[in-house]
Design a protein around this motif. Structure first.
Motif, PDB file in Angstrom:
ATOM      1  N   LEU A  64      -9.104 -16.663 -42.303  1.00  0.00           N
ATOM      2  CA  LEU A  64      -9.079 -18.044 -41.825  1.00  0.00           C
ATOM      3  C   LEU A  64      -8.952 -19.016 -42.995  1.00  0.00           C
ATOM      4  CD1 LEU A  64      -9.260 -19.841 -39.329  1.00  0.00           C
ATOM      5  CD2 LEU A  64     -11.748 -19.889 -39.627  1.00  0.00           C
ATOM      6  N   ARG A  65      -9.621 -18.744 -44.097  1.00  0.00           N
ATOM      7  CA  ARG A  65      -9.518 -19.590 -45.292  1.00  0.00           C
ATOM      8  C   ARG A  65      -8.084 -19.613 -45.815  1.00  0.00           C
ATOM      9  NH1 ARG A  65     -11.054 -23.877 -47.746  1.00  0.00           N
ATOM     10  NH2 ARG A  65     -13.209 -23.347 -47.187  1.00  0.00           N
ATOM     11  N   LYS A  66      -7.437 -18.449 -45.868  1.00  0.00           N
ATOM     12  CA  LYS A  66      -6.053 -18.386 -46.345  1.00  0.00           C
ATOM     13  C   LYS A  66      -5.122 -19.162 -45.421  1.00  0.00           C
ATOM     14  CE  LYS A  66      -6.323 -13.983 -48.834  1.00  0.00           C
ATOM     15  NZ  LYS A  66      -5.850 -12.565 -48.874  1.00  0.00           N
ATOM     16  N   LEU A  67      -5.339 -19.038 -44.112  1.00  0.00           N
ATOM     17  CA  LEU A  67      -4.518 -19.778 -43.155  1.00  0.00           C
ATOM     18  C   LEU A  67      -4.711 -21.276 -43.341  1.00  0.00           C
ATOM     19  CD1 LEU A  67      -2.640 -19.855 -40.662  1.00  0.00           C
ATOM     20  CD2 LEU A  67      -4.720 -19.762 -39.241  1.00  0.00           C
ATOM     21  N   TYR A  68      -5.966 -21.689 -43.513  1.00  0.00           N
ATOM     22  CA  TYR A  68      -6.246 -23.114 -43.719  1.00  0.00           C
ATOM     23  C   TYR A  68      -5.533 -23.634 -44.969  1.00  0.00           C
ATOM     24  CZ  TYR A  68      -8.786 -27.422 -44.725  1.00  0.00           C
ATOM     25  OH  TYR A  68      -9.100 -28.724 -45.004  1.00  0.00           O
ATOM     26  N   ASP A  69      -5.649 -22.908 -46.064  1.00  0.00           N
ATOM     27  CA  ASP A  69      -5.005 -23.335 -47.307  1.00  0.00           C
ATOM     28  C   ASP A  69      -3.492 -23.448 -47.121  1.00  0.00           C
ATOM     29  OD1 ASP A  69      -7.455 -23.419 -48.552  1.00  0.00           O
ATOM     30  OD2 ASP A  69      -7.250 -21.457 -49.520  1.00  0.00           O
ATOM     31  N   GLU A  70      -2.926 -22.517 -46.348  1.00  0.00           N
ATOM     32  CA  GLU A  70      -1.476 -22.533 -46.109  1.00  0.00           C
ATOM     33  C   GLU A  70      -1.054 -23.763 -45.313  1.00  0.00           C
ATOM     34  OE1 GLU A  70       1.762 -20.289 -43.258  1.00  0.00           O
ATOM     35  OE2 GLU A  70       0.071 -19.110 -44.021  1.00  0.00           O
ATOM     36  N   VAL A  71      -1.681 -23.973 -44.147  1.00  0.00           N
ATOM     37  CA  VAL A  71      -1.216 -25.052 -43.267  1.00  0.00           C
ATOM     38  C   VAL A  71      -1.582 -26.435 -43.814  1.00  0.00           C
ATOM     39  CG1 VAL A  71      -1.246 -23.554 -41.236  1.00  0.00           C
ATOM     40  CG2 VAL A  71      -3.259 -24.938 -41.768  1.00  0.00           C
ATOM     41  N   ALA A  72      -2.693 -26.527 -44.558  1.00  0.00           N
ATOM     42  CA  ALA A  72      -3.074 -27.814 -45.143  1.00  0.00           C
ATOM     43  C   ALA A  72      -2.087 -28.240 -46.224  1.00  0.00           C
ATOM     44  CB  ALA A  72      -4.487 -27.739 -45.719  1.00  0.00           C
ATOM     45  N   ALA A  73      -1.393 -27.268 -46.820  1.00  0.00           N
ATOM     46  CA  ALA A  73      -0.449 -27.563 -47.902  1.00  0.00           C
ATOM     47  C   ALA A  73       0.959 -27.849 -47.388  1.00  0.00           C
ATOM     48  CB  ALA A  73      -0.410 -26.397 -48.883  1.00  0.00           C
ATOM     49  N   TYR A  74       1.203 -27.683 -46.098  1.00  0.00           N
ATOM     50  CA  TYR A  74       2.542 -27.952 -45.577  1.00  0.00           C
ATOM     51  C   TYR A  74       2.922 -29.415 -45.829  1.00  0.00           C
ATOM     52  CZ  TYR A  74       2.646 -23.609 -42.797  1.00  0.00           C
ATOM     53  OH  TYR A  74       2.648 -22.312 -42.380  1.00  0.00           O
ATOM     54  N   PRO A  75       4.155 -29.673 -46.266  1.00  0.00           N
ATOM     55  CA  PRO A  75       4.615 -31.069 -46.345  1.00  0.00           C
ATOM     56  C   PRO A  75       4.724 -31.653 -44.947  1.00  0.00           C
ATOM     57  CG  PRO A  75       6.434 -29.551 -46.712  1.00  0.00           C
ATOM     58  CD  PRO A  75       5.191 -28.711 -46.692  1.00  0.00           C
ATOM     59  N   GLN A  76       4.389 -32.908 -44.820  1.00  0.00           N
ATOM     60  CA  GLN A  76       4.436 -33.537 -43.513  1.00  0.00           C
ATOM     61  C   GLN A  76       5.788 -34.205 -43.305  1.00  0.00           C
ATOM     62  OE1 GLN A  76       0.820 -35.755 -42.359  1.00  0.00           O
ATOM     63  NE2 GLN A  76      -0.051 -35.085 -44.299  1.00  0.00           N
ATOM     64  N   PRO A  77       6.420 -33.964 -42.161  1.00  0.00           N
ATOM     65  CA  PRO A  77       7.706 -34.602 -41.885  1.00  0.00           C
ATOM     66  C   PRO A  77       7.582 -36.112 -41.951  1.00  0.00           C
ATOM     67  CG  PRO A  77       7.214 -32.909 -40.264  1.00  0.00           C
ATOM     68  CD  PRO A  77       5.968 -33.110 -41.067  1.00  0.00           C
ATOM     69  N   GLY A  78       8.558 -36.749 -42.567  1.00  0.00           N
ATOM     70  CA  GLY A  78       8.489 -38.205 -42.726  1.00  0.00           C
ATOM     71  C   GLY A  78       8.781 -38.942 -41.433  1.00  0.00           C
ATOM     72  N   ARG A  79       8.052 -39.999 -41.203  1.00  0.00           N
ATOM     73  CA  ARG A  79       8.294 -40.910 -40.083  1.00  0.00           C
ATOM     74  C   ARG A  79       8.183 -42.325 -40.610  1.00  0.00           C
ATOM     75  NH1 ARG A  79       8.401 -39.425 -34.819  1.00  0.00           N
ATOM     76  NH2 ARG A  79       7.686 -37.326 -34.248  1.00  0.00           N
ATOM     77  N   ALA A  80       9.075 -43.161 -40.162  1.00  0.00           N
ATOM     78  CA  ALA A  80       8.996 -44.555 -40.590  1.00  0.00           C
ATOM     79  C   ALA A  80       7.654 -45.153 -40.188  1.00  0.00           C
ATOM     80  CB  ALA A  80      10.141 -45.356 -39.966  1.00  0.00           C
TER      81      ALA A  80
END
Length: 264
Positions: A184-200
């Motif tokens: 679960l820790r590894k999954l958290y580290d992975e998804v928390a590091a995803y770049p967020q798609p830009g929105r105006a």
């Protein structure tokens, strides 16, 4: 002869769980029909707890069943709780019940995940939301957190991504605070590091006042859902203990009308 307390064995593990729950030795002793002195001796390794005492303390500390097995093993006892694969015939009635529940919730989305958010069952409402996603995200094992927050997943479609992402990461943080899980820790580290798609700018939509919805684009419209999570009471199997049923309830009349229009 002086007794030397060693910071190894089951005692320090029980102390760690007690401190996580922010319970004093005296309070735990009262709950477990013991004494603060005995609890202290167990935690410092001066007294070896019985199997029954370990399970009693774990119950009052709300230790997950997987971790209860770990406590027993550390103390030299056999695990008490089985970990039966979900595909095992012994869990056939459980699987059938889950499938009926998911089908009965249609056309609204619903799915079942394990302790690391791997999707083990889902209905057609979920399949609708996943339409058009890349194959590499849909390949088994499908992970609910990964597919929601990945920049090629649902994230670009979620209108209030900043709020929904914060909610999901906080949910994972609470789960990690309650149980040790390297996966679960590894999954958290992975998804928390995803770049967020830009929105105006995130669109402001009239929302229900009772819960934060997920506002997601689908087929040229915006659907709004609030989430509910259910788990099993008094589980006696590690697999069952870690299952969670998540249902997405329409949060506005337009979403209700659209989903019901999909029903033959």
């Amino acid at each position: 002869m002086t007794t030397v307390a060693l910071d190894t064995g089951v005692g320090p593990l029980l102390r760690d769980w007690r401190e996580r729950r922010r319970i004093s030795q005296l309070e735990l002793a009262l709950r477990a029909d013991s004494s603060a002195r005995h609890i202290s001796f167990i935690e410092t390794g001066r007294s070896r707890p019985s199997e029954d005492m370990i399970l009693r303390l774990a119950e009052h500390l709300d230790v997950p069943v997987r971790e209860r097995n770990a406590l027993l093993l550390t103390a030299g006892y056999a695990p008490r709780y089985a970990e039966t694969p979900l595909g095992d015939p012994a869990l056939g009635a459980l699987r059938e019940g889950l499938e009926q529940l998911l089908r009965g919730y249609e056309p609204y989305p619903a799915f079942v995940v394990d302790g690391t958010y791997t999707v083990v069952a889902a209905n057609r409402g979920i399949a609708m939301l996943l339409e058009g996603l890349p194959e590499h995200l849909l390949a088994p094992p499908l992970n609910a957190m990964r597919i929601t927050l990945h920049p090629e997943g649902l994230a670009p479609r979620i209108r209030n991504l900043r709020e929904w992402r914060g909610h999901l990461l906080a949910q994972m943080e609470r789960q990690m605070a309650l149980a040790r899980s390297e996966a679960l820790r590894k999954l958290y580290d992975e998804v928390a590091a995803y770049p967020q798609p830009g929105r105006a700018a995130e669109t402001t939509i009239a929302r229900p006042s009772f819960a934060l919805p997920m506002e997601i684009e689908h087929d040229g419209r915006v659907l709004s859902f609030v989430s509910s999570i259910s788990t099993f009471n008094t589980p006696m199997d590690v697999t069952v203990a870690e299952l969670a049923i998540e249902t997405l309830l329409p949060a506005d009349p337009a979403t209700v009308k659209y989903l019901q229009s999909l029903t033959p």
